[in-house]
Each structure stands twice: as structure tokens, then as C-alpha cells.
Design a protein around this motif. Structure first.
Motif, short mmCIF file in Angstrom:
data_model
loop_
_atom_site.label_atom_id
_atom_site.label_comp_id
_atom_site.label_asym_id
_atom_site.label_seq_id
_atom_site.Cartn_x
_atom_site.Cartn_y
_atom_site.Cartn_z
N UNK A 97 3.76 -4.20 2.67
CA UNK A 97 4.46 -2.99 3.09
C UNK A 97 3.47 -1.83 3.03
N UNK A 98 3.68 -0.84 3.88
CA UNK A 98 2.88 0.38 3.86
C UNK A 98 3.83 1.55 3.81
N UNK B 239 7.20 -3.99 6.29
CA UNK B 239 7.94 -2.76 6.57
C UNK B 239 7.01 -1.57 6.36
N UNK B 240 7.17 -0.54 7.19
CA UNK B 240 6.39 0.68 7.02
C UNK B 240 7.31 1.90 7.01
N UNK B 241 6.92 2.84 6.18
CA UNK B 241 7.55 4.17 6.17
C UNK B 241 6.39 5.13 6.39
N UNK C 59 0.85 -1.19 0.00
CA UNK C 59 0.00 0.00 0.00
C UNK C 59 0.89 1.23 0.00
N UNK C 60 0.71 2.08 -1.02
CA UNK C 60 1.51 3.30 -1.14
C UNK C 60 0.56 4.50 -1.11
N UNK D 178 6.64 9.26 -4.79
CA UNK D 178 7.55 8.13 -4.66
C UNK D 178 8.44 8.02 -5.89
N UNK D 179 9.74 7.93 -5.66
CA UNK D 179 10.71 7.62 -6.72
C UNK D 179 11.28 6.25 -6.36
#
Length: 174
Positions: free
Chosen positions: A30-31, A50-52, A11-12, A18-19
Motif C-alpha cells: 500500500x502507498x 491500495x493508494x491514498x 509505504x507511508x 497518520x492516525x
């Protein structure tokens, strides 16, 4: 600009910010909240779960890796003042502070590690599983959690890693 692979179950948020470099990969589950900007270099692997988060800026250099369950936090609420502190409240009532997170080329972050806002992980740095990283880490240094504290263990062999990168980039696989 998306040149790498994002798996279907990732999920973005704010994908326009985003690059994603060539041959990089964001696994399922991932989020990522790209917020201001998230720049991921080439040949970067971001493992499942993983999350950012935070909506601040995050830059990850070429050939870096985030193991499963890593958390990168690019912003935090100010809990000390007369502010409300969650995303359901209009921003005029909060005091969110964002600080760029930078992860250098060839850095490796171990499973379930947490990186706080404003931290720079030096080029070639390796961090063992379960680390809580509140301060910037030196390049080409191996760290691990021992007795509940993040400790510097030894230097990583920069010359051999960079030589392997050169060989890879000159190969048919690059």
C-alpha cells in the motif's frame, strides 16, 4: 498515533499525520501520502495495492474496508489554467486543489475502485469492484457498476450490521 498494524512493505509518507486506530491493518504494497491528515478508525482493513494520494485530508470510519487496488485521490492539479501540473515543479507554479475524502463507518469499497477528491461515502455503503466514484454516495446503500455506470442496487441492512458491531465490541475479541 499508530495503534493498528502497518505491514513492512507498506509505504507511508508523512507518517506523523497518520492516525491509525486499534486493530486496523494496512497491508504490504500500500502507498499512503498522509499529507494534511489521514485518519483511519478502528478495525479498518486497507488491502494490498491500495493508494491514498494527493496529500489532502482523508478520514475512514471504524469497520470500513478498502479492497485490493483501491485508489483514493485527495487532490488534483488544475488542468484548465495557466499552471504547471506535476510534483517536480515548485508549488508557486501549480494550482493543486485538495478536497477531503470521507469514508463512513462500515463502508466497503470493492477492488480497483477509484474515489475522487471531495467525495463522501456514506456510513454502511457498499460499492462493487471497479467503480469510479466522482460524487458522494448514500449511507447504507449497495452500488455496483452495470454497463459502465455506477448504479444504486438496494439498501444494506443497517440494523443487523450495527447489531453485529455491538456483539463484537462486547466480545472477548474486541
Amino acid at each position: 498515533m499508530i495503534k493498528g498494524k502497518i505491514y513492512d512493505l507498506a509505504k507511508i509518507i508523512s507518517i506523523n499525520n497518520l492516525i491509525l486506530g486499534e486493530k486496523s491493518q494496512i497491508d504490504d504494497f500500500c502507498f499512503i501520502n498522509s499529507g494534511k491528515k489521514t485518519e483511519i478508525g478502528r478495525n479498518v482493513h486497507i488491502a494490498s495495492f491500495t493508494t491514498i494520494v494527493g496529500g489532502g485530508e482523508c478520514v475512514i470510519g471504524d469497520f470500513a474496508g478498502l479492497s485490493a487496488g483501491c485508489r483514493i485521490i485527495t487532490a488534483s492539479d488544475d488542468f484548465s489554467g495557466p499552471f504547471l501540473t506535476n510534483p517536480t515543479v515548485h508549488e508557486s507554479f501549480t494550482n493543486v486543489k485538495s478536497s477531503k475524502v470521507e469514508i463512513g463507518r462500515h463502508a466497503i469499497i470493492g477492488t480497483n475502485s477509484i474515489i475522487f477528491p471531495g467525495v463522501s461515502i456514506g456510513e454502511g455503503c457498499a460499492v462493487g469492484a471497479g467503480a469510479v466514484i466522482r460524487k458522494s454516495l448514500k449511507p447504507w446503500t449497495v452500488y455496483a457498476v452495470i454497463d459502465g455506470r455506477l448504479k444504486e442496487l438496494k439498501k444494506r441492512d443497517m440494523v443487523s450490521v450495527l447489531d453485529a458491531e455491538r456483539q463484537y465490541l462486547e466480545s472477548e475479541y474486541a
